[in-house]
Design an enzyme around this catalytic site. Structure first.
Site, PDB file in Angstrom:
ATOM      1  N   CYS A 124      -9.350  -4.159  -9.790  1.00 39.52           N
ATOM      2  CA  CYS A 124      -8.970  -5.273  -8.906  1.00 39.52           C
ATOM      3  C   CYS A 124      -9.455  -6.621  -9.402  1.00 39.52           C
ATOM      4  O   CYS A 124      -9.078  -7.662  -8.854  1.00 39.52           O
ATOM      5  CB  CYS A 124      -9.499  -5.025  -7.503  1.00 39.52           C
ATOM      6  SG  CYS A 124      -8.816  -3.537  -6.729  1.00 39.52           S
ATOM      7  N   HIS A 183      -2.493  -7.466  -1.420  1.00 38.62           N
ATOM      8  CA  HIS A 183      -3.256  -7.213  -2.644  1.00 38.62           C
ATOM      9  C   HIS A 183      -2.384  -6.617  -3.747  1.00 38.62           C
ATOM     10  O   HIS A 183      -2.481  -5.430  -4.047  1.00 38.62           O
ATOM     11  CB  HIS A 183      -4.422  -6.279  -2.307  1.00 38.62           C
ATOM     12  CG  HIS A 183      -5.388  -6.062  -3.413  1.00 38.62           C
ATOM     13  ND1 HIS A 183      -5.556  -6.949  -4.468  1.00 38.62           N
ATOM     14  CD2 HIS A 183      -6.282  -5.045  -3.630  1.00 38.62           C
ATOM     15  CE1 HIS A 183      -6.485  -6.483  -5.281  1.00 38.62           C
ATOM     16  NE2 HIS A 183      -6.942  -5.332  -4.796  1.00 38.62           N
TER      17      HIS A 183
END
Length: 395
Positions: A88, A342
């Site tokens: 991430c 996301h």
């Protein structure tokens, strides 16, 4: 020369984050890239090299396994394009590597792009499938992202005698912030009762404690501060950059030094970034923070790991209103991952863009008046790596 104080963000753009069945991965990537170059007042041929962040390539038929999508859609040949992947934190790692190339004197103007296409399959067909079917058959048997972060939530709430009301407060705050953000996937407010009554995913985390899966892309153009000054265009400065990798993907789950009350990677990365930027008292010196709220508990832990308060005091910062718009250290004015969504490879670039926009003074209804210093933060994998950047207004 070092990156800190010498590399500028001179252009940026992002697509709307959300569900884009009408657009492909390459479409999103091209849109953000071309608009970022235009925002910098440049032409395609002015950009000398590029870095691409894409994390979940198997969902898009392995597009993004290298930097070739930029070559294809921006007619970028024969210039170099490097693909970056760091879970991430991939997007910020693309920006960091692009910035290093400027500091090294290799290039004058470069592009960093993050793009991800996650909603052409169900959530179970993307991240859950990767974690459940493609990882170690015993070391991570049954592990999911929500399941892992639920362990931290349970540990924190028990250790500091708190309740899930604190988690709900993060979701309520960030969704309210997102009402001012036109690119957020979800920009409608939610109530604490809606959070508490949403479906349980991994106790104590419910649907509205979790970030959604998302399609989207973001891009920034970087140049030296000297180049930026000569251009006469608005820019922001990378005044501190830290990146820390603390453990292995599997071994980090079993490290006896991990107390499940925070992330050492964030603490180490912020220590480096703050030292470079001259930040000694983060809550007093920073004007805003964009941090990695992949789950509501993560934002509370980030307050503590980023030095905004002491350990076990993140919930106080939240409930006192300090991290809300108008507070003394607003956090995730964009709505964070909770509301923006996301798209993994794009998130870090979007976060950098958001803080840079604040420093330039073009964050619209989210703008912090007179902002001079802000932090961009991402956390990757099971909390084993983190990138922290202090982004400052031009002097």
């Amino acid at each position: 020369m070092p990156v800190a104080g010498n590399v500028a963000i001179v252009g940026s753009a992002a697509t709307v984050f959300g569900v884009h069945h009408e657009l492909g991965y390459l479409d999103l990537l091209e849109d953000a890239s071309r608009r970022a170059i235009e925002d910098a007042g440049l032409q395609n041929q002015d950009v000398e090299a590029a870095w691409l962040s894409t994390a979940v390539t198997d969902v898009v038929a392995l597009e993004g396994e290298s930097g070739s999508p930029i070559t294809e859609r921006l007619d970028f040949a024969p210039r170099p394009v490097t693909r970056v992947s760091a879970y991430c934190a991939s997007g910020m790692e693309a920006v960091r590597n692009a910035a290093i190339s400027i500091a090294a004197g290799e290039y004058e103007v470069v592009l960093a792009v993050g793009a991800e296409k996650m909603r052409d399959v169900t959530p179970r067909g993307s991240l859950v499938a990767r974690t459940g079917n493609m990882t170690h058959p015993t070391l991570t048997k049954g592990r999911t992202g929500p399941g892992f972060f639920a362990l931290l939530a349970s540990r924190y709430l028990d250790t500091f005698n708190r309740t899930t009301d604190d988690l709900s407060a993060v979701a309520v705050k960030n969704h309210e912030h997102a009402t001012r953000n036109p690119i957020a996937q979800y920009n409608e407010p939610v109530t604490a009762e809606q959070v508490r009554s949403s479906a349980m995913i991994a106790d104590p985390l419910r649907v509205l404690d979790c970030t959604p899966t998302t399609d989207g892309a973001a891009a920034v153009v970087l140049a030296s501060v000297e180049w930026a000054k000569k251009s006469g265009r608005p820019y922001a400065v990378l005044s501190g950059v830290g990146f820390s990798v603390m453990d292995g993907y599997y071994s980090g789950l079993y490290n006896p030094e991990n107390d499940f009350l925070g992330f050492r990677a964030t603490r180490e990365a912020s220590k480096v970034a703050y030292a470079q930027a001259g930040i000694h008292t983060p809550r007093e010196q920073l004007d805003l923070v964009e941090c990695h709220d992949c789950f509501t508990i993560t934002e509370i832990l980030n307050y503590e790991d980023l030095g905004l308060c002491g350990r076990g005091e993140g919930w106080k910062l939240l409930l006192d209103g300090a991290t809300t718009i108008g507070g003394d250290i607003p956090v995730n004015l964009s709505g964070g991952l909770q509301s923006c969504g996301h798209p993994i490879g794009a998130t870090g670039v979007r976060v950098v863009k958001e803080v840079a926009d604040q420093m330039i003074g073009r964050a619209g209804g989210r703008q912090v008046a007179g902002a001079k210093h802000g932090v961009a933060h991402t956390l990757g994998g099971p909390g084993i790596l983190s990138c922290v950047m202090v982004i400052s207004a031009a002097e």
